[in-house]
Every structure is written in C-alpha cells, then in structure tokens.
Write a protein that holds these residues in place. Sequence first.
Motif, PDB file in Angstrom:
ATOM      1  N   ALA A 184      47.413  29.304  33.399  1.00  0.00           N
ATOM      2  CA  ALA A 184      47.302  29.355  31.937  1.00  0.00           C
ATOM      3  C   ALA A 184      48.313  30.348  31.349  1.00  0.00           C
ATOM      4  CB  ALA A 184      45.880  29.750  31.531  1.00  0.00           C
ATOM      5  N   ALA A 185      48.537  31.462  32.060  1.00  0.00           N
ATOM      6  CA  ALA A 185      49.511  32.453  31.577  1.00  0.00           C
ATOM      7  C   ALA A 185      50.909  31.853  31.601  1.00  0.00           C
ATOM      8  CB  ALA A 185      49.446  33.713  32.441  1.00  0.00           C
ATOM      9  N   LYS A 186      51.189  31.089  32.664  1.00  0.00           N
ATOM     10  CA  LYS A 186      52.500  30.431  32.782  1.00  0.00           C
ATOM     11  C   LYS A 186      52.669  29.440  31.622  1.00  0.00           C
ATOM     12  CE  LYS A 186      56.227  29.192  34.809  1.00  0.00           C
ATOM     13  NZ  LYS A 186      57.288  30.078  34.500  1.00  0.00           N
ATOM     14  N   GLN A 187      51.614  28.667  31.373  1.00  0.00           N
ATOM     15  CA  GLN A 187      51.669  27.690  30.278  1.00  0.00           C
ATOM     16  C   GLN A 187      51.842  28.383  28.930  1.00  0.00           C
ATOM     17  OE1 GLN A 187      48.078  25.433  30.765  1.00  0.00           O
ATOM     18  NE2 GLN A 187      48.924  24.190  32.417  1.00  0.00           N
ATOM     19  N   ALA A 188      51.330  29.610  28.850  1.00  0.00           N
ATOM     20  CA  ALA A 188      51.434  30.344  27.582  1.00  0.00           C
ATOM     21  C   ALA A 188      52.776  31.060  27.466  1.00  0.00           C
ATOM     22  CB  ALA A 188      50.277  31.327  27.460  1.00  0.00           C
ATOM     23  N   GLY A 189      53.678  30.776  28.394  1.00  0.00           N
ATOM     24  CA  GLY A 189      55.046  31.276  28.261  1.00  0.00           C
ATOM     25  C   GLY A 189      55.350  32.548  29.031  1.00  0.00           C
ATOM     26  N   ALA A 190      54.373  33.057  29.810  1.00  0.00           N
ATOM     27  CA  ALA A 190      54.596  34.325  30.521  1.00  0.00           C
ATOM     28  C   ALA A 190      55.372  34.104  31.815  1.00  0.00           C
ATOM     29  CB  ALA A 190      53.252  34.975  30.830  1.00  0.00           C
ATOM     30  N   ASP A 191      55.955  35.210  32.273  1.00  0.00           N
ATOM     31  CA  ASP A 191      56.594  35.261  33.577  1.00  0.00           C
ATOM     32  C   ASP A 191      55.485  35.784  34.504  1.00  0.00           C
ATOM     33  OD1 ASP A 191      58.140  35.781  35.718  1.00  0.00           O
ATOM     34  OD2 ASP A 191      59.529  37.140  34.724  1.00  0.00           O
ATOM     35  N   VAL A 192      55.019  34.957  35.440  1.00  0.00           N
ATOM     36  CA  VAL A 192      53.778  35.297  36.147  1.00  0.00           C
ATOM     37  C   VAL A 192      54.011  35.604  37.629  1.00  0.00           C
ATOM     38  CG1 VAL A 192      51.440  34.495  36.736  1.00  0.00           C
ATOM     39  CG2 VAL A 192      52.498  33.783  34.581  1.00  0.00           C
ATOM     40  N   THR A 193      53.445  36.710  38.086  1.00  0.00           N
ATOM     41  CA  THR A 193      53.418  37.018  39.519  1.00  0.00           C
ATOM     42  C   THR A 193      51.963  36.999  39.961  1.00  0.00           C
ATOM     43  OG1 THR A 193      55.380  38.402  39.358  1.00  0.00           O
ATOM     44  CG2 THR A 193      53.990  38.737  41.284  1.00  0.00           C
ATOM     45  N   LEU A 194      51.715  36.280  41.048  1.00  0.00           N
ATOM     46  CA  LEU A 194      50.341  36.165  41.558  1.00  0.00           C
ATOM     47  C   LEU A 194      50.251  36.845  42.911  1.00  0.00           C
ATOM     48  CD1 LEU A 194      47.500  34.816  41.268  1.00  0.00           C
ATOM     49  CD2 LEU A 194      48.435  32.882  42.529  1.00  0.00           C
ATOM     50  N   LEU A 195      49.370  37.840  43.008  1.00  0.00           N
ATOM     51  CA  LEU A 195      49.095  38.463  44.300  1.00  0.00           C
ATOM     52  C   LEU A 195      47.855  37.768  44.842  1.00  0.00           C
ATOM     53  CD1 LEU A 195      49.574  42.249  43.360  1.00  0.00           C
ATOM     54  CD2 LEU A 195      51.277  40.539  44.020  1.00  0.00           C
ATOM     55  N   ALA A 196      48.049  36.930  45.857  1.00  0.00           N
ATOM     56  CA  ALA A 196      46.964  36.076  46.324  1.00  0.00           C
ATOM     57  C   ALA A 196      46.414  36.599  47.646  1.00  0.00           C
ATOM     58  CB  ALA A 196      47.474  34.648  46.489  1.00  0.00           C
ATOM     59  N   ALA A 197      45.159  37.019  47.614  1.00  0.00           N
ATOM     60  CA  ALA A 197      44.507  37.526  48.817  1.00  0.00           C
ATOM     61  C   ALA A 197      43.730  36.381  49.454  1.00  0.00           C
ATOM     62  CB  ALA A 197      43.577  38.684  48.472  1.00  0.00           C
ATOM     63  N   ASN A 198      44.314  35.804  50.502  1.00  0.00           N
ATOM     64  CA  ASN A 198      43.623  34.762  51.278  1.00  0.00           C
ATOM     65  C   ASN A 198      43.205  33.574  50.419  1.00  0.00           C
ATOM     66  OD1 ASN A 198      43.600  36.605  53.641  1.00  0.00           O
ATOM     67  ND2 ASN A 198      42.284  37.781  52.280  1.00  0.00           N
ATOM     68  N   VAL A 199      44.123  33.101  49.624  1.00  0.00           N
ATOM     69  CA  VAL A 199      43.842  31.967  48.739  1.00  0.00           C
ATOM     70  C   VAL A 199      44.343  30.694  49.401  1.00  0.00           C
ATOM     71  CG1 VAL A 199      44.388  30.950  46.498  1.00  0.00           C
ATOM     72  CG2 VAL A 199      43.969  33.402  46.671  1.00  0.00           C
ATOM     73  N   ALA A 200      43.447  29.716  49.567  1.00  0.00           N
ATOM     74  CA  ALA A 200      43.835  28.498  50.286  1.00  0.00           C
ATOM     75  C   ALA A 200      44.159  27.350  49.333  1.00  0.00           C
ATOM     76  CB  ALA A 200      42.709  28.096  51.241  1.00  0.00           C
ATOM     77  N   ILE A 201      43.975  27.558  48.036  1.00  0.00           N
ATOM     78  CA  ILE A 201      44.226  26.455  47.102  1.00  0.00           C
ATOM     79  C   ILE A 201      45.672  26.469  46.620  1.00  0.00           C
ATOM     80  CG2 ILE A 201      41.879  26.114  46.295  1.00  0.00           C
ATOM     81  CD1 ILE A 201      42.331  28.037  44.108  1.00  0.00           C
ATOM     82  N   GLU A 202      46.071  25.344  46.047  1.00  0.00           N
ATOM     83  CA  GLU A 202      47.470  25.188  45.639  1.00  0.00           C
ATOM     84  C   GLU A 202      47.842  26.145  44.503  1.00  0.00           C
ATOM     85  OE1 GLU A 202      50.471  21.762  44.137  1.00  0.00           O
ATOM     86  OE2 GLU A 202      48.525  21.102  44.918  1.00  0.00           O
ATOM     87  N   ILE A 203      49.024  26.707  44.607  1.00  0.00           N
ATOM     88  CA  ILE A 203      49.491  27.670  43.600  1.00  0.00           C
ATOM     89  C   ILE A 203      50.347  26.909  42.581  1.00  0.00           C
ATOM     90  CG2 ILE A 203      50.799  29.817  43.282  1.00  0.00           C
ATOM     91  CD1 ILE A 203      48.273  30.081  45.116  1.00  0.00           C
ATOM     92  N   PRO A 204      50.138  27.145  41.289  1.00  0.00           N
ATOM     93  CA  PRO A 204      50.915  26.420  40.268  1.00  0.00           C
ATOM     94  C   PRO A 204      52.421  26.662  40.430  1.00  0.00           C
ATOM     95  CG  PRO A 204      49.210  27.813  39.264  1.00  0.00           C
ATOM     96  CD  PRO A 204      49.201  28.119  40.710  1.00  0.00           C
ATOM     97  N   SER A 205      53.188  25.639  40.156  1.00  0.00           N
ATOM     98  CA  SER A 205      54.631  25.797  40.316  1.00  0.00           C
ATOM     99  C   SER A 205      55.160  26.762  39.244  1.00  0.00           C
ATOM    100  CB  SER A 205      55.332  24.446  40.215  1.00  0.00           C
ATOM    101  OG  SER A 205      55.008  23.852  38.998  1.00  0.00           O
ATOM    102  N   GLY A 206      56.216  27.462  39.584  1.00  0.00           N
ATOM    103  CA  GLY A 206      56.832  28.374  38.624  1.00  0.00           C
ATOM    104  C   GLY A 206      56.220  29.763  38.625  1.00  0.00           C
ATOM    105  N   VAL A 207      55.197  29.963  39.458  1.00  0.00           N
ATOM    106  CA  VAL A 207      54.552  31.278  39.543  1.00  0.00           C
ATOM    107  C   VAL A 207      55.098  31.987  40.783  1.00  0.00           C
ATOM    108  CG1 VAL A 207      52.325  32.365  40.123  1.00  0.00           C
ATOM    109  CG2 VAL A 207      52.446  30.623  38.339  1.00  0.00           C
ATOM    110  N   THR A 208      55.499  33.259  40.645  1.00  0.00           N
ATOM    111  CA  THR A 208      55.984  34.023  41.812  1.00  0.00           C
ATOM    112  C   THR A 208      54.783  34.431  42.648  1.00  0.00           C
ATOM    113  OG1 THR A 208      57.783  34.862  40.471  1.00  0.00           O
ATOM    114  CG2 THR A 208      57.335  36.036  42.522  1.00  0.00           C
ATOM    115  N   LEU A 209      54.810  34.051  43.913  1.00  0.00           N
ATOM    116  CA  LEU A 209      53.632  34.244  44.767  1.00  0.00           C
ATOM    117  C   LEU A 209      53.882  35.313  45.821  1.00  0.00           C
ATOM    118  CD1 LEU A 209      50.851  33.223  45.856  1.00  0.00           C
ATOM    119  CD2 LEU A 209      52.149  31.628  47.260  1.00  0.00           C
TER     120      LEU A 209
END
Length: 408
Positions: free
Chosen positions: A232-257
Amino acid sequence: MRILLGVPGGIAAYKALEFARLAVKAGHSVRVIQTPASLRFVGRASFAAITGAPVLASEFEDDPSKGSWPGEEPGLHSPISHLALIERADVYVVAPATANTLARLASGSAEDLVTTSALAAQCKVILAPAMNGLMWDNEATQANVKTLRAREFEVLDPGAGQLASHGEEGTGRLVEPHEILFAAEASAAGAEKALAGLRVLVTAGGTREPIDRVRYIGNRSSGKMGVEIARAAKQAGADVTLLAANVAIEIPSGVTLIRVETAQELENAASSAFGQCDVLVMTAAVADFRPVGVPSGKIDKSQGTPSLDLEPVRDILRGLAAERAPGQTLVGFAAEFGNGVDRAEAKRASKGVDLMVYNDISNTEIGFDSELNEVTLLTAEGRTAVEKQTKQAVAGRIIQAIAELRAS
Ligand code: CTP
C-alpha cells in the motif's frame, strides 16, 4: 476520475456491477466494456443503468456516446471505439480478470475490446482476478501474473474462502468491490499520491531465536499485514524497504527487500536503515526473549531434557523512537489478547510512537493466519476503529492515517 471498467466472462461478473455502483456513488465517471462471453453472465442493461452510459461489447459497434464520458457532451463524430475510451481513461479496471483474460493479457492478445483496451492503455491498468483456486495456483496462471506485474499491471491478490464451485474453498475469489475502488483511486494516473517522495521502512514477519543449530523459538506472525503495508505504501508513491523476518509469502514488486531471521539481525538492519527513512512501520513480531549460550551443534535429547537460559531482547521500536529525528513518523503494532486497547494505548505513549495499531488476537477470525484484520488506530488525537476487512484494505487505511498524521 474517469474509470474504464472491462468486464470479462466469469461468474464474479455480478460483482463488477457493485464495483460500478460504488464508483459512480463516489463521484467517478464510469464507462463499461464487456467481452461477448461476459454478456452470458451480466447483461449490458444493468451496467448502462448504473453508469448512465452505453456499454460496448465489440470493436465493431458504434458508441452512441461517441467516446464521451458521463457528464460530457457527446463528440461530433464517431471515434474508433476500441481506442476512444481507453485513450481518455484515468484508470482501467478489469474485473473479474479470469484465468483466460490474464493469459490473453500476458500474451498481448487483442481479440476483443477488453484486451485491446489493455494493450492501448496509457493509464494504470488494475486487474482483479477471480477464478477457481486450482486455476489460480496453476503455474501457468502464476507465470502470467508475474509477467503482468513486471509490466506494471497492478494485479490485485484474489481473496481466500468459498469459491463459486459448489463446496469448494481456496484462493481465487474476486476481492471486494470497495477494495477494487480503493486500488483504483490510489493508483489513478495524475492522482495525488498520499506518500509520494517519502521513504518508508516496514518490518514484517516474526523473528526466530535459535535454541541450537536446527531449532528455534518463533511466533505465528506470517508477515501478511506488513507485506500489505509495504504494498500500500508503494502504491501511495513511497520508496519502500521491507525488512522481512521469515516471511514466506510473495513480496510486492518494486519493494526493496532485506531478509532477516533473528531479532538481532532485524535490529541491525532497522538501525542502519532508520536514519534514511521518513516513516517506520514496525509490524514485525519481535521475540521478547532469546536463548543464551546457544550450542554450535544440535542438542542431543538422550542427554535429558535441556533447560534454556533466556535473556531479554532489546525493544527495537523503543530504541529507534528514542533517537528519532524531527519529521520522522513511527508506527507500532500491538497485538493484545482480549480487550487490550488501553494496554495498546499505554504502549503507544511509553514507546513514543505516533500511531499504534491495536488488534485483539483472541479473536480467531482476524490476525495471524487470517486474510482479515480488524484494528483500532491509536494516536495522541484519539482512537479510530477500522472495521473487519481484508489485510489489504486495512493496510490502505493505515497508510491513509500515516498520510493524515504527516499532513497535520
Ligand atoms: N517491538 C520491537 N522490539 C521488541 C518487541 C516489540 O520493536 N523487542 C515492537 C513491535 O514490532 C510492535 C511493538 O513493539 O510494533 C509492540 O510489540 P509488543 O510485543 O506488543 O510490545 P511489547 O513491549 O513486547 O509488549 P508485551 O509485553 O505485551 O509483549
């Protein structure tokens, strides 16, 4: 806003009527194009009545409105209908995007008005998939979704639950019409993006603290809420970094992981990224305690029941809040068991965050393994209840609240 709605032939086509109704009610100008197959599910008279505009179902039909939108004077000459509507649309929504539609769009086919419009679109195209769960899970469909997302189509995640086929459950339900409208409003070309130009750091998932080299202490957080906030932050125009702790689901494209496992790794990653972010959203469930003196191998059970020595984990959010710079916005999550809104409010104040998102994890319909959430937003100004809805929709509300906080 001018919304072009493309309706392919699927059982969920009836929900496209509700989408059109909500969009018109919200003040948008809506035109509808249908595939011939969709006419078997919903007649064009229904869409025409709701939108107040003629509905087209073939490239060879004349548009009685001559390419104009509701509220506009019809043009003087007949345009080439399959291009006229998409040319001036602010957003193009395809719902229900069937497996066949996704395949046709992924291959660039232009065999009807709905696919031709997608091919000629200069505006944002939002696809709201709906199909049988096995068809959604099929590798071919997933590959098509990946292709479309890489081409900047916004493919909404279908909902989980009961499907149209009798007694079947799975992932493949069309997302609720109000969520499609939310996505359309959020991503319309030219629309003011609520978090444009901001750098947003999101943590998601749950940390794992090793007991030995194979075992760990963990928690049930899937990361879904955090991933939806990143999206949602990405869709709202933000530059997004996601720190993912053991996340098995798909990460939205365009988000720095950045992937992490332990609370220490999460703290290190968060500390080094925090200085460059405008907004921190801390959804991750961080361990409160970690084992000390972790053996380098595997604990041997024949040696008897081991006892674990634990040490407390530093509160990452509290630590970052203490070193915040002016202008940074901090958001925390408080998952409480039973009615804990006051505890959550106390946490907001003591951790020094701007917004605390409270949810009650004793309610099994929401939270950890659920697609749904129901939260209360707590700020210094007061409390706002957000009714039970998908995590995607809740994420949208949280982003909206962050935008409002920054505006005030
Ligand atoms: N949090 C954190 N670091 C920790 C623990 C929690 O940054 N070591 C963050 C979480 O990401 C969340 C918020 O603090 O945003 C609230 O977490 P919660 O576990 O509810 O807070 P605690 O202070 O650990 O409260 P409790 O004693 O109820 O576990």
